[in-house]
Write a protein that holds these residues in place. Sequence first.
Motif, mmCIF file in Angstrom:
data_model
loop_
_atom_site.group_PDB
_atom_site.id
_atom_site.type_symbol
_atom_site.label_atom_id
_atom_site.label_comp_id
_atom_site.label_asym_id
_atom_site.label_seq_id
_atom_site.Cartn_x
_atom_site.Cartn_y
_atom_site.Cartn_z
ATOM 1 N N ILE A 74 0.841 -1.204 0.000
ATOM 2 C CA ILE A 74 0.000 0.000 0.000
ATOM 3 C C ILE A 74 0.872 1.248 0.000
ATOM 4 N N ALA A 75 1.909 1.250 0.837
ATOM 5 C CA ALA A 75 2.806 2.409 0.903
ATOM 6 C C ALA A 75 3.495 2.642 -0.437
ATOM 7 N N GLN A 76 3.968 1.574 -1.068
ATOM 8 C CA GLN A 76 4.662 1.720 -2.346
ATOM 9 C C GLN A 76 3.714 2.224 -3.434
ATOM 10 N N ALA A 77 2.480 1.730 -3.427
ATOM 11 C CA ALA A 77 1.503 2.195 -4.415
ATOM 12 C C ALA A 77 1.183 3.668 -4.197
ATOM 13 N N ALA A 78 0.992 4.054 -2.943
ATOM 14 C CA ALA A 78 0.695 5.459 -2.639
ATOM 15 C C ALA A 78 1.856 6.355 -3.053
ATOM 16 N N ARG A 79 3.075 5.917 -2.791
ATOM 17 C CA ARG A 79 4.247 6.704 -3.165
ATOM 18 C C ARG A 79 4.325 6.883 -4.678
ATOM 19 N N ALA A 80 4.059 5.816 -5.419
ATOM 20 C CA ALA A 80 4.118 5.900 -6.881
ATOM 21 C C ALA A 80 3.089 6.894 -7.414
ATOM 22 N N ILE A 81 1.904 6.892 -6.826
ATOM 23 C CA ILE A 81 0.854 7.812 -7.279
ATOM 24 C C ILE A 81 1.213 9.253 -6.932
ATOM 25 N N ILE A 82 1.793 9.472 -5.749
ATOM 26 C CA ILE A 82 2.214 10.830 -5.377
ATOM 27 C C ILE A 82 3.250 11.348 -6.369
ATOM 28 N N VAL A 83 4.183 10.498 -6.768
ATOM 29 C CA VAL A 83 5.200 10.905 -7.741
ATOM 30 C C VAL A 83 4.553 11.253 -9.080
ATOM 31 N N GLU A 84 3.577 10.458 -9.493
ATOM 32 C CA GLU A 84 2.950 10.651 -10.802
ATOM 33 C C GLU A 84 1.957 11.810 -10.823
ATOM 34 N N LYS A 85 1.163 11.935 -9.744
ATOM 35 C CA LYS A 85 0.033 12.863 -9.774
ATOM 36 C C LYS A 85 0.056 13.910 -8.667
ATOM 37 N N GLY A 86 1.022 13.816 -7.759
ATOM 38 C CA GLY A 86 1.025 14.717 -6.625
ATOM 39 C C GLY A 86 0.077 14.233 -5.544
ATOM 40 N N LEU A 87 0.173 14.854 -4.384
ATOM 41 C CA LEU A 87 -0.677 14.449 -3.267
ATOM 42 C C LEU A 87 -2.148 14.696 -3.571
ATOM 43 N N GLU A 88 -2.427 15.731 -4.358
ATOM 44 C CA GLU A 88 -3.815 16.032 -4.717
ATOM 45 C C GLU A 88 -4.435 14.907 -5.543
ATOM 46 N N GLY A 89 -3.598 14.172 -6.267
ATOM 47 C CA GLY A 89 -4.116 13.105 -7.115
ATOM 48 C C GLY A 89 -4.179 11.751 -6.447
ATOM 49 N N LEU A 90 -3.889 11.704 -5.146
ATOM 50 C CA LEU A 90 -3.890 10.428 -4.426
ATOM 51 C C LEU A 90 -5.321 10.008 -4.115
ATOM 52 N N ARG A 91 -5.747 8.892 -4.674
ATOM 53 C CA ARG A 91 -7.104 8.381 -4.482
ATOM 54 C C ARG A 91 -7.037 6.941 -3.976
ATOM 55 N N THR A 92 -7.893 6.634 -3.005
ATOM 56 C CA THR A 92 -7.867 5.291 -2.424
ATOM 57 C C THR A 92 -8.193 4.219 -3.454
ATOM 58 N N ARG A 93 -9.091 4.518 -4.379
ATOM 59 C CA ARG A 93 -9.445 3.501 -5.380
ATOM 60 C C ARG A 93 -8.249 3.172 -6.275
ATOM 61 N N ASP A 94 -7.407 4.188 -6.555
ATOM 62 C CA ASP A 94 -6.226 3.939 -7.382
ATOM 63 C C ASP A 94 -5.199 3.099 -6.625
ATOM 64 N N ILE A 95 -5.053 3.384 -5.328
ATOM 65 C CA ILE A 95 -4.128 2.587 -4.514
ATOM 66 C C ILE A 95 -4.597 1.139 -4.467
#
Length: 206
Positions: free
Chosen positions: A26-47
């Motif tokens: 979960i942490a690695q997925a969240a980190r990858a999304i933050i890198v790609e989309k920023g914290l604003e783009g972090l969505r639980t469904r994507d994780i």
Amino acid sequence: MRRAAMAMDISQTGRRESGDDRRLAIAQAARAIIVEKGLEGLRTRDIAARVGINIATLHYHVPSKEALVALVAESLRHDFRAQSLRHPRTGKSGLEQLRLEFDDFRETVVDMPDLIIILTELVERARRDAAIAEIMLPMRDFWRSQFAEIFRLGITDGSFRPDLDPEAAGLISTGALSDCWRQPKLSLSLLDRVAAELERAFIRKS
């Protein structure tokens, strides 16, 4: 419902991951999304989609935004601890330890740029989000305290000026390095020059 969600994940994967393995994923997925989309783009469904679990299982492990950010922050601390262990400080002078800190920072910029992106996102959000600030500020304070301890050691062993203020020097050092990582295109040459100037400001003149 949570038990049903966990059972569904077990049937889908064919095995039950340990809680630590799942939280790491979960942490690695969240980190990858933050890198790609920023914290604003972090969505639980994507994780959940990246980890291969459903939303109920995700919420079982991270029931809130604060829990998710705390999990990401802990994964960053783990990476920094691992980096520090690769470059032991035991038996080294204050000046040698300061140079190791600069080398570690340079290594992070070169080899682990994603960590810089994630840290920048979280620190910037902490300025306007008290819950995230409560998670991130202890990390910042610990970093400063590490530098302060190095300066105290260096004053004792003669590496640094005897009139040096360890806390102020720690704030100056971490502030300068933090400003470096916020540069859109950080020049390694500039980073090396900043480190050299900091060292010259602190060392004891012969």
